[in-house]
Design a protein around this motif. Structure first.
Motif, PDB file in Angstrom:
ATOM      1  N   SER A 134      17.319  47.729 -13.825  1.00  0.00           N
ATOM      2  CA  SER A 134      17.468  48.654 -14.741  1.00  0.00           C
ATOM      3  C   SER A 134      18.589  48.745 -15.654  1.00  0.00           C
ATOM      4  CB  SER A 134      17.424  50.230 -14.136  1.00  0.00           C
ATOM      5  OG  SER A 134      16.092  50.628 -13.473  1.00  0.00           O
ATOM      6  N   PHE A 135      18.455  48.562 -17.067  1.00  0.00           N
ATOM      7  CA  PHE A 135      19.559  48.546 -17.945  1.00  0.00           C
ATOM      8  C   PHE A 135      20.241  49.703 -17.800  1.00  0.00           C
ATOM      9  CE2 PHE A 135      18.725  44.775 -21.028  1.00  0.00           C
ATOM     10  CZ  PHE A 135      17.532  44.169 -20.185  1.00  0.00           C
ATOM     11  N   ASP A 136      21.772  49.551 -17.712  1.00  0.00           N
ATOM     12  CA  ASP A 136      22.434  50.769 -17.649  1.00  0.00           C
ATOM     13  C   ASP A 136      22.562  51.691 -18.736  1.00  0.00           C
ATOM     14  OD1 ASP A 136      23.959  49.101 -19.224  1.00  0.00           O
ATOM     15  OD2 ASP A 136      25.732  48.851 -17.688  1.00  0.00           O
ATOM     16  N   TYR A 137      22.456  50.908 -19.955  1.00  0.00           N
ATOM     17  CA  TYR A 137      22.195  51.732 -21.278  1.00  0.00           C
ATOM     18  C   TYR A 137      21.206  52.756 -21.308  1.00  0.00           C
ATOM     19  CZ  TYR A 137      19.737  47.872 -23.373  1.00  0.00           C
ATOM     20  OH  TYR A 137      18.876  47.013 -23.788  1.00  0.00           O
ATOM     21  N   ASN A 138      20.253  52.528 -20.557  1.00  0.00           N
ATOM     22  CA  ASN A 138      19.112  53.262 -20.538  1.00  0.00           C
ATOM     23  C   ASN A 138      19.377  55.005 -20.220  1.00  0.00           C
ATOM     24  OD1 ASN A 138      17.276  51.437 -21.491  1.00  0.00           O
ATOM     25  ND2 ASN A 138      16.714  50.961 -19.327  1.00  0.00           N
ATOM     26  N   LEU A 139      20.471  55.051 -19.465  1.00  0.00           N
ATOM     27  CA  LEU A 139      20.747  56.422 -18.996  1.00  0.00           C
ATOM     28  C   LEU A 139      21.186  57.273 -20.199  1.00  0.00           C
ATOM     29  CD1 LEU A 139      23.298  55.586 -15.988  1.00  0.00           C
ATOM     30  CD2 LEU A 139      21.126  56.727 -15.836  1.00  0.00           C
ATOM     31  N   TYR A 140      21.646  56.763 -21.272  1.00  0.00           N
ATOM     32  CA  TYR A 140      21.871  57.488 -22.516  1.00  0.00           C
ATOM     33  C   TYR A 140      20.430  58.184 -22.912  1.00  0.00           C
ATOM     34  CZ  TYR A 140      26.022  55.013 -23.903  1.00  0.00           C
ATOM     35  OH  TYR A 140      27.293  54.596 -23.832  1.00  0.00           O
ATOM     36  N   ALA A 141      19.351  57.752 -22.427  1.00  0.00           N
ATOM     37  CA  ALA A 141      18.071  58.640 -22.609  1.00  0.00           C
ATOM     38  C   ALA A 141      18.250  59.960 -22.271  1.00  0.00           C
ATOM     39  CB  ALA A 141      16.827  57.911 -22.389  1.00  0.00           C
ATOM     40  N   ALA A 189      19.146  49.337  -8.649  1.00  0.00           N
ATOM     41  CA  ALA A 189      19.884  48.346  -9.019  1.00  0.00           C
ATOM     42  C   ALA A 189      19.990  48.220 -10.513  1.00  0.00           C
ATOM     43  CB  ALA A 189      18.874  46.910  -8.729  1.00  0.00           C
ATOM     44  N   TRP A 190      21.310  48.502 -11.042  1.00  0.00           N
ATOM     45  CA  TRP A 190      21.613  48.491 -12.553  1.00  0.00           C
ATOM     46  C   TRP A 190      22.115  47.527 -13.048  1.00  0.00           C
ATOM     47  CZ3 TRP A 190      19.810  52.708 -14.758  1.00  0.00           C
ATOM     48  CH2 TRP A 190      19.527  53.804 -14.263  1.00  0.00           C
ATOM     49  N   VAL A 191      22.117  46.872 -14.262  1.00  0.00           N
ATOM     50  CA  VAL A 191      22.347  46.029 -14.858  1.00  0.00           C
ATOM     51  C   VAL A 191      23.043  46.228 -16.119  1.00  0.00           C
ATOM     52  CG1 VAL A 191      20.244  44.964 -15.906  1.00  0.00           C
ATOM     53  CG2 VAL A 191      21.828  43.309 -15.294  1.00  0.00           C
ATOM     54  N   SER A 192      24.138  45.379 -16.297  1.00  0.00           N
ATOM     55  CA  SER A 192      24.665  45.449 -17.893  1.00  0.00           C
ATOM     56  C   SER A 192      24.271  44.301 -18.461  1.00  0.00           C
ATOM     57  CB  SER A 192      26.341  45.350 -17.600  1.00  0.00           C
ATOM     58  OG  SER A 192      26.921  45.012 -18.938  1.00  0.00           O
ATOM     59  N   PRO A 193      24.036  44.384 -19.797  1.00  0.00           N
ATOM     60  CA  PRO A 193      23.470  43.096 -20.630  1.00  0.00           C
ATOM     61  C   PRO A 193      24.799  42.205 -20.832  1.00  0.00           C
ATOM     62  CG  PRO A 193      23.435  45.210 -21.788  1.00  0.00           C
ATOM     63  CD  PRO A 193      24.118  45.763 -20.568  1.00  0.00           C
ATOM     64  N   ILE A 194      25.974  42.363 -20.271  1.00  0.00           N
ATOM     65  CA  ILE A 194      27.018  41.519 -20.228  1.00  0.00           C
ATOM     66  C   ILE A 194      26.804  40.570 -19.120  1.00  0.00           C
ATOM     67  CG2 ILE A 194      29.462  40.955 -19.716  1.00  0.00           C
ATOM     68  CD1 ILE A 194      29.798  43.681 -20.944  1.00  0.00           C
ATOM     69  N   ASP A 195      26.290  40.971 -17.904  1.00  0.00           N
ATOM     70  CA  ASP A 195      25.719  40.196 -16.840  1.00  0.00           C
ATOM     71  C   ASP A 195      24.583  39.265 -17.177  1.00  0.00           C
ATOM     72  OD1 ASP A 195      27.922  40.895 -15.274  1.00  0.00           O
ATOM     73  OD2 ASP A 195      27.247  42.701 -14.576  1.00  0.00           O
ATOM     74  N   ILE A 196      23.732  39.926 -17.774  1.00  0.00           N
ATOM     75  CA  ILE A 196      22.433  39.311 -18.346  1.00  0.00           C
ATOM     76  C   ILE A 196      22.796  37.930 -19.174  1.00  0.00           C
ATOM     77  CG2 ILE A 196      20.263  39.074 -19.763  1.00  0.00           C
ATOM     78  CD1 ILE A 196      20.083  42.205 -18.803  1.00  0.00           C
ATOM     79  N   ALA A 197      23.775  38.234 -20.100  1.00  0.00           N
ATOM     80  CA  ALA A 197      24.173  37.253 -20.781  1.00  0.00           C
ATOM     81  C   ALA A 197      24.985  35.914 -19.936  1.00  0.00           C
ATOM     82  CB  ALA A 197      25.246  37.520 -21.996  1.00  0.00           C
ATOM     83  N   THR A 198      25.647  36.420 -19.213  1.00  0.00           N
ATOM     84  CA  THR A 198      26.267  35.305 -18.225  1.00  0.00           C
ATOM     85  C   THR A 198      25.239  34.450 -17.264  1.00  0.00           C
ATOM     86  OG1 THR A 198      28.045  36.928 -17.917  1.00  0.00           O
ATOM     87  CG2 THR A 198      27.871  35.121 -16.272  1.00  0.00           C
ATOM     88  N   TYR A 215      16.937  37.109 -10.070  1.00  0.00           N
ATOM     89  CA  TYR A 215      17.315  38.463 -10.151  1.00  0.00           C
ATOM     90  C   TYR A 215      18.616  38.690 -10.759  1.00  0.00           C
ATOM     91  CZ  TYR A 215      12.689  39.549  -8.438  1.00  0.00           C
ATOM     92  OH  TYR A 215      11.202  39.674  -7.930  1.00  0.00           O
ATOM     93  N   VAL A 216      18.674  39.452 -11.480  1.00  0.00           N
ATOM     94  CA  VAL A 216      19.976  39.911 -12.245  1.00  0.00           C
ATOM     95  C   VAL A 216      20.346  41.365 -11.895  1.00  0.00           C
ATOM     96  CG1 VAL A 216      21.741  39.690 -14.040  1.00  0.00           C
ATOM     97  CG2 VAL A 216      19.837  38.185 -13.925  1.00  0.00           C
ATOM     98  N   ALA A 217      21.570  41.550 -11.208  1.00  0.00           N
ATOM     99  CA  ALA A 217      21.855  43.159 -10.989  1.00  0.00           C
ATOM    100  C   ALA A 217      23.452  43.120 -11.016  1.00  0.00           C
ATOM    101  CB  ALA A 217      21.471  43.785  -9.888  1.00  0.00           C
ATOM    102  N   SER A 218      24.147  44.194 -11.413  1.00  0.00           N
ATOM    103  CA  SER A 218      25.370  44.429 -11.748  1.00  0.00           C
ATOM    104  C   SER A 218      25.905  45.144 -10.558  1.00  0.00           C
ATOM    105  CB  SER A 218      25.956  45.184 -13.121  1.00  0.00           C
ATOM    106  OG  SER A 218      25.166  44.189 -14.233  1.00  0.00           O
ATOM    107  N   GLU A 219      25.119  46.224 -10.265  1.00  0.00           N
ATOM    108  CA  GLU A 219      25.763  47.172  -9.070  1.00  0.00           C
ATOM    109  C   GLU A 219      24.366  47.936  -8.463  1.00  0.00           C
ATOM    110  OE1 GLU A 219      28.631  49.868  -9.764  1.00  0.00           O
ATOM    111  OE2 GLU A 219      27.954  50.407 -11.812  1.00  0.00           O
TER     112      GLU A 219
END
Length: 246
Positions: A134-141, A189-198, A215-219
């Motif tokens: 899940s993209f962490d910025y989705n929490l802004y919703a 499992a949350w992910v930052s776009p920065i880690d996706i870019a990496t 699979y990609v997850a930040s934390e």
């Protein structure tokens, strides 16, 4: 940006002419066109070593006539045809968790559709499907609910508020609730776009061949841990990420 800093020549596709200067300021080449245009995609892919492909976000709420499954099929088919016509041998495809399921993943089924199309590429084309959490910025919703506004301002919202906090919470000034169909000790499992870019940069640079899923997850946090973060840093609000079954 990582690929540019590593010395790679990067071409960025955008449908907006207004973004051309911004892209070029980053050190990349801008290709202005529509991914629905197969000829444009083919010409853009020609002479490239690899392609990063994603399906742009759909306007689920603003387009009443949207057939997102059909659109996903059309766009991914365009990608695959352009990849073959241009002779590309490496592809990184942004997918999602749940893409392995034909049913049971809700609107994420369009990622399943896209992966099925990309799997049609011949064996000599290396393909990596990135499945972020899940993209962490989705929490802004949830911003309005965190503030105790929006949905929570209506009668049903107020009743749900009282159900979770009671009169004691109201008297103490507890301000918001994040309502979802999961909560409490459920882990996300949350992910930052920065880690996706990496991850994208790593897959572009790898010499590994074949087809794979990454699979990609930040934390990984429980819903209560997420609420605790907001409690500490956001308006000092007392929050609860409760399970609300619709």
């Amino acid at each position: 940006m990582q690929l540019i800093k590593q010395g790679h020549q990067v071409t960025v596709i955008s449908s907006s002419v207004a973004r051309k200067a911004e892209i070029e300021q980053l050190g990349a080449k801008a290709a202005i066109g529509e991914i629905e245009d197969g000829i444009f995609l083919t010409n853009t892919f020609k002479g490239q070593d690899a392609a990063y492909c994603m399906i742009p976000p759909f306007n689920f709420f603003g387009d009443q006539n949207l057939n997102y499954q059909e659109q996903a099929l059309k766009i991914s088919t365009n990608y695959v045809q352009a990849i073959q016509n241009a002779g590309l041998k490496k592809v990184v495809h942004l997918s999602s968790v749940g893409a392995e399921k034909a049913t049971g993943a809700g609107v994420l089924v369009f990622h399943y559709i896209a992966e099925c199309v990309f799997k049609q590429l011949p064996s000599d084309v290396t393909v990596t499907h990135l499945r972020p959490g899940s993209f962490d910025y989705n929490l802004y919703a949830f911003m309005d609910m965190i503030k105790g506004k929006g949905f929570l301002g209506g009668i049903i919202g107020k009743l749900l508020y009282l159900k979770h906090y009671g009169l004691k919470g109201l008297l103490k000034g507890y301000s918001g609730i994040i309502l979802s169909n999961y909560g409490g000790a459920d882990k996300i499992a949350w992910v930052s776009p920065i880690d996706i870019a990496t991850a994208i940069a790593e897959e572009m640079n790898t010499q590994q061949k074949g087809k794979k899923v990454r699979y990609v997850a930040s934390e990984v946090l429980t819903c209560q841990e997420i609420a605790s973060v907001f409690r500490k840093c956001h308006w000092k609000a007392i929050l609860e990420m409760g399970a609300y079954q619709r």
